[in-house]
Scaffold this motif. Sequence first.
Motif, PDB file in Angstrom:
ATOM      1  N   UNK A  77       3.061  -4.926   6.309  1.00 39.24           N
ATOM      2  CA  UNK A  77       2.998  -4.120   5.253  1.00 39.24           C
ATOM      3  C   UNK A  77       2.032  -2.975   6.216  1.00 39.24           C
ATOM      4  N   UNK A  78       2.345  -1.657   5.735  1.00 37.61           N
ATOM      5  CA  UNK A  78       1.678  -0.645   6.229  1.00 37.61           C
ATOM      6  C   UNK A  78       0.397  -0.204   5.075  1.00 37.61           C
ATOM      7  N   UNK A  79      -0.681  -0.131   5.616  1.00 43.75           N
ATOM      8  CA  UNK A  79      -1.730   0.140   4.863  1.00 43.75           C
ATOM      9  C   UNK A  79      -2.078   1.766   4.718  1.00 43.75           C
ATOM     10  N   UNK A  80      -2.053   2.465   3.533  1.00 38.13           N
ATOM     11  CA  UNK A  80      -2.117   3.838   3.317  1.00 38.13           C
ATOM     12  C   UNK A  80      -3.410   3.927   2.823  1.00 38.13           C
ATOM     13  N   UNK A  81      -3.919   5.317   2.812  1.00 32.24           N
ATOM     14  CA  UNK A  81      -5.009   5.649   2.063  1.00 32.24           C
ATOM     15  C   UNK A  81      -4.476   6.412   0.666  1.00 32.24           C
TER      16      UNK A  81
END
Length: 108
Positions: A77-81
């Motif tokens: 998973x790519x963690x984004x703000x």
Amino acid sequence: MNADAFVAKWYAEKEQLLAAAWTPGTELAARITAMALSPMQARQLRDVLDVLATDAMYTLLLGLDGSAALGGDQRHYTVLDEDGSVIADEGDLEAAAHAWFHEGRAAR
């Protein structure tokens, strides 16, 4: 925020959860008090809770990273703000989580 800062926040949350276990007025503190533990037993319980919280948070972070399975499913998973900026991409969380949860980065 980068992966290291993100993991640092999870580490701080773990420490706050452990502290809350002995904070008067919390459900957990009331249950621990009701156990009438000796000081040695209370230290042992705190150590057990620390290991449990460490393992849970470390596994969650590695699951997001794609380095461990979450619920039997392993994927990255790519963690984004909230602005859509990447906080962590593949491999970033694993390295930071290991440093914080197993190498004692917070103690430095």
